[in-house]
Design a protein around this motif. Sequence first.
Motif, PDB file in Angstrom:
ATOM      1  N   ARG A 557       7.103   8.984   6.508  1.00  0.00           N
ATOM      2  CA  ARG A 557       5.492   9.733   5.367  1.00  0.00           C
ATOM      3  C   ARG A 557       5.599   9.119   4.120  1.00  0.00           C
ATOM      4  N   PHE A 558       6.299   9.405   3.717  1.00  0.00           N
ATOM      5  CA  PHE A 558       7.360   9.243   2.172  1.00  0.00           C
ATOM      6  C   PHE A 558       7.348   8.713   1.269  1.00  0.00           C
ATOM      7  N   LYS A 559       8.010   7.275   2.075  1.00  0.00           N
ATOM      8  CA  LYS A 559       8.106   6.336   1.650  1.00  0.00           C
ATOM      9  C   LYS A 559       7.087   5.418   1.961  1.00  0.00           C
ATOM     10  N   LEU A 560       5.859   5.444   2.758  1.00  0.00           N
ATOM     11  CA  LEU A 560       4.704   4.837   2.383  1.00  0.00           C
ATOM     12  C   LEU A 560       3.605   5.221   1.539  1.00  0.00           C
ATOM     13  N   GLN A 561       4.177   6.452   1.396  1.00  0.00           N
ATOM     14  CA  GLN A 561       2.576   6.928   0.638  1.00  0.00           C
ATOM     15  C   GLN A 561       3.447   6.351  -0.997  1.00  0.00           C
ATOM     16  N   GLU A 562       4.707   6.043  -1.237  1.00  0.00           N
ATOM     17  CA  GLU A 562       4.653   5.607  -2.686  1.00  0.00           C
ATOM     18  C   GLU A 562       4.662   4.250  -2.498  1.00  0.00           C
ATOM     19  N   GLN A 563       4.924   3.431  -1.090  1.00  0.00           N
ATOM     20  CA  GLN A 563       4.558   2.129  -1.304  1.00  0.00           C
ATOM     21  C   GLN A 563       2.387   1.736  -1.100  1.00  0.00           C
ATOM     22  N   LYS A 564       2.111   2.864  -0.732  1.00  0.00           N
ATOM     23  CA  LYS A 564       0.256   2.794  -0.932  1.00  0.00           C
ATOM     24  C   LYS A 564       0.213   3.160  -3.019  1.00  0.00           C
ATOM     25  N   ALA A 565       0.609   4.661  -2.953  1.00  0.00           N
ATOM     26  CA  ALA A 565       0.546   4.505  -4.586  1.00  0.00           C
ATOM     27  C   ALA A 565       1.128   3.640  -5.408  1.00  0.00           C
ATOM     28  N   LYS A 566       1.746   2.720  -5.089  1.00  0.00           N
ATOM     29  CA  LYS A 566       2.691   1.390  -5.950  1.00  0.00           C
ATOM     30  C   LYS A 566       2.026   0.299  -6.061  1.00  0.00           C
ATOM     31  N   LEU A 567       1.241  -0.030  -4.410  1.00  0.00           N
ATOM     32  CA  LEU A 567       0.484  -1.261  -4.635  1.00  0.00           C
ATOM     33  C   LEU A 567      -0.829  -0.953  -5.236  1.00  0.00           C
ATOM     34  N   LEU A 568      -1.583   0.825  -4.794  1.00  0.00           N
ATOM     35  CA  LEU A 568      -2.450   1.014  -5.540  1.00  0.00           C
ATOM     36  C   LEU A 568      -2.562   0.689  -7.031  1.00  0.00           C
ATOM     37  N   GLU A 569      -0.913   1.210  -7.836  1.00  0.00           N
ATOM     38  CA  GLU A 569      -0.805   1.273  -9.384  1.00  0.00           C
ATOM     39  C   GLU A 569      -0.453  -0.302  -9.954  1.00  0.00           C
ATOM     40  N   GLU A 570      -0.507  -0.571  -8.979  1.00  0.00           N
ATOM     41  CA  GLU A 570      -0.032  -2.911  -9.052  1.00  0.00           C
ATOM     42  C   GLU A 570      -1.498  -3.430  -9.335  1.00  0.00           C
ATOM     43  N   ALA A 571      -2.183  -3.028  -8.619  1.00  0.00           N
ATOM     44  CA  ALA A 571      -3.674  -3.313  -8.508  1.00  0.00           C
ATOM     45  C   ALA A 571      -4.318  -2.812  -9.418  1.00  0.00           C
TER      46      ALA A 571
END
Length: 787
Positions: A557-571
């Motif tokens: 769950r933590f990895k998914l949150q990190e990935q989501k945050a990373k994708l949002l930041e990249e966008a």
Amino acid sequence: MNDKALITLEYHKIIQRLTDLGATSLGKEEAAKLRPSSDLREVQRRLAATDEAARAVSLKGAPPFGGVTDVRAALGRAKLGGVLGPSELMDIAQFIMGSRRIRKYVASVSDELEIPLLEDLCEPLIDAKPLEDEIRRCIDEQGDVLDAASADLGTIRREIRIGEGRAREKLESLVRSTSVQKMLQDALITMRNDRYVIPVKAEYRSHFGGIVHDQSGSGATLFIEPESVLQLNNKLRELKAREQKEIERILRHLSELAGNKAELLVSDAESLGYIDFIFAKAHLAEAMFGTRPEMNDRGELRLKRARHPLIDPKQVVPIDLELGGGYSAIIVTGPNTGGKTVSLKTVGLLSLMAMSGLFVPADDGSSLCVFDGIFADIGDEQSIEQNLSTFSSHMTNLIGMLGQVTSRSLVLLDELGAGTDPAEGSALAIAILEHLHRIGSRIIATTHYSELKAYAYNRDGIINASMEFDVATLRPTYRLLVGVPGRSNAFAIAERLGLPRAIIDHARGEVSEDELKVDTMIASLEQDRRRAESDRQTAERDRREAETLRQQIEDERFKLQEQKAKLLEEAREQARQQVAKARREAEEIISDLRKLAMEEGASVKEHRLIEAKRRLEEAVPDPVEKPRAAGKTAKIEPGDEVKVFSLGGQKGHVVELTGSGEALVQLGILKMKVAVADLEPVRKTAAAAPKKTPVPAATVKRSRDENVRVELDLRGTTLDEAIIEVDRFLDESFLANLGQVYLIHGKGTGALRSGIQEFLRRHKHVKSYRLGNYGEGGAGVTVAELN
């Protein structure tokens, strides 16, 4: 603390291991002096220091104690005015360097960890680098005084080298002479009494003048200093005497410098020794796989998988034990060599270690108590000299204890009441236990007497325990079982070893029925305990598996949150870059259009407008739009004020509908064809034009926008910058239906005012302009009236 207990529990062996782990003689000295403390706060401070050192080692590795030696004796002599030798002075320089390294090490650790105790120990350490540098300038690593120590010493040593060269040169010419060679035992030059000599055969002594300094053992060779080098050797002796005197002067000077810092450096040596001692405790904890126990003064012990530190870790059997909660005494029964004595020593030795500030070999969550005394009567201590039997020896020890034991004491008794008649021994053992129990001491006692099992069962605050024995293998397992009394396994062992069944049955018949019932009850209790232990282990295994799965899910769950945050930041970053790029290009396009308008008198060619429009459309990034429901497109008519979604909500006016789902929209000075689906009406004008009559750009109706400014401050800008801003401002003001605007340019040299007014004179939206009146800014403001 009872010294006899320290010896009995082998505390000195722990101290020896700790001493061996000291990096310096100073630290070893501190370790050798370590004794348990009965002060809870002091014990906690000691353990906290060990914990800080252990965490520092795990983070940065072992501290660099190289160079830290015991220089206290040399410093003491220097303080009294003594002259130190070169090696002693170099030791002081190395000590100062080592002190500086330790300070740097602790500072680097403190940047990442909280280590207040180590920081407090390092804070008083002085910075004596000037003294170190002076010593190193005068003395090399081998302890020799350098030529650069003083100008005089350098001069003297140069003269010595020159004199030695001349003396050797004279002797070499003499040795090379063919007439002399036959008189020499060997054609070489050597030294005797710090003077150059040559080996001459004894029979040629009269042919050589000079001085005989030595002869060979056989007397065949004489070592003679020829007259030709006599004066040179004398000169060398004088120079070397001067050299020695200058060296002594230099050493005296350095010793005085060291003496001036002696008290501070001695204090540093003691502090560094204590720091080394603390890190030795951390190394011992690592070697023993020790943990920091929780400490209390309530008489409570809780050991989890505690191991005796002096037994091979591969062979030692851990024990679990609690004392001081619901019960204050434990009576352990079981066979010989079953591990009862080791269990006693484990509890006692770990308590001593914890009270000394040492980590203990037990699992996390263990807790120990600070006792005012630990008393141990363990082992057979017969004394032939004192004519003491085993029983007498035990009684002598017990009598000594009873006068010192308090409610805050730990008493460890091995084979209580042994060595005498069983009936009397058991009665005496019960009386002693009862006395200690009334005092309130914490007690662990081992025994073979079955009467003590019944005593523990019937007495509040006392509990039975036993050492587990595997009847199947006829071997003890060395596991301590608290709450289960031990039972005799004599019949089972005898049967397994092959004793005839008839003899065993006869022996059972000799045992009273009550004792058989007790033995059966104990066997039943042991079976129940084993089942409960098995169930507990199964439950613990299931709990660990569930915890592992929960942790895995949490990690995912933590990895998914990190990935989501990373994708949002990249966008977001891509969007920021696209908007910034579009803004820059749009500003360039508008700037080009304004320059073209100025150059061509406000009449821009159509092909240039088309090209600018294309560039503007390409510069706008594709927006991320919320989908609009089908069939919800509002009706658009010419003259309507609309928002263009693809241009970030830019507002404009519909000029005409061109068919095929497109509309011609006026956006500032630009006209663009935009898909009707890309438009949203803001409001309809009061009088819309007929549908099929094209509305020219000049007839776009204007309404007052309350947010539009009526003045523009141009102070501090160049003329080119001001004209671009004025052009944009006039367009906005015109579209906002403003009749009059104020351009603030200041007075200054008048260049900015003249340039702006010249631009206003040619601008298509300006009807007239004038300087500001009194109250409007005067000559610093130009007022423009718009069409």
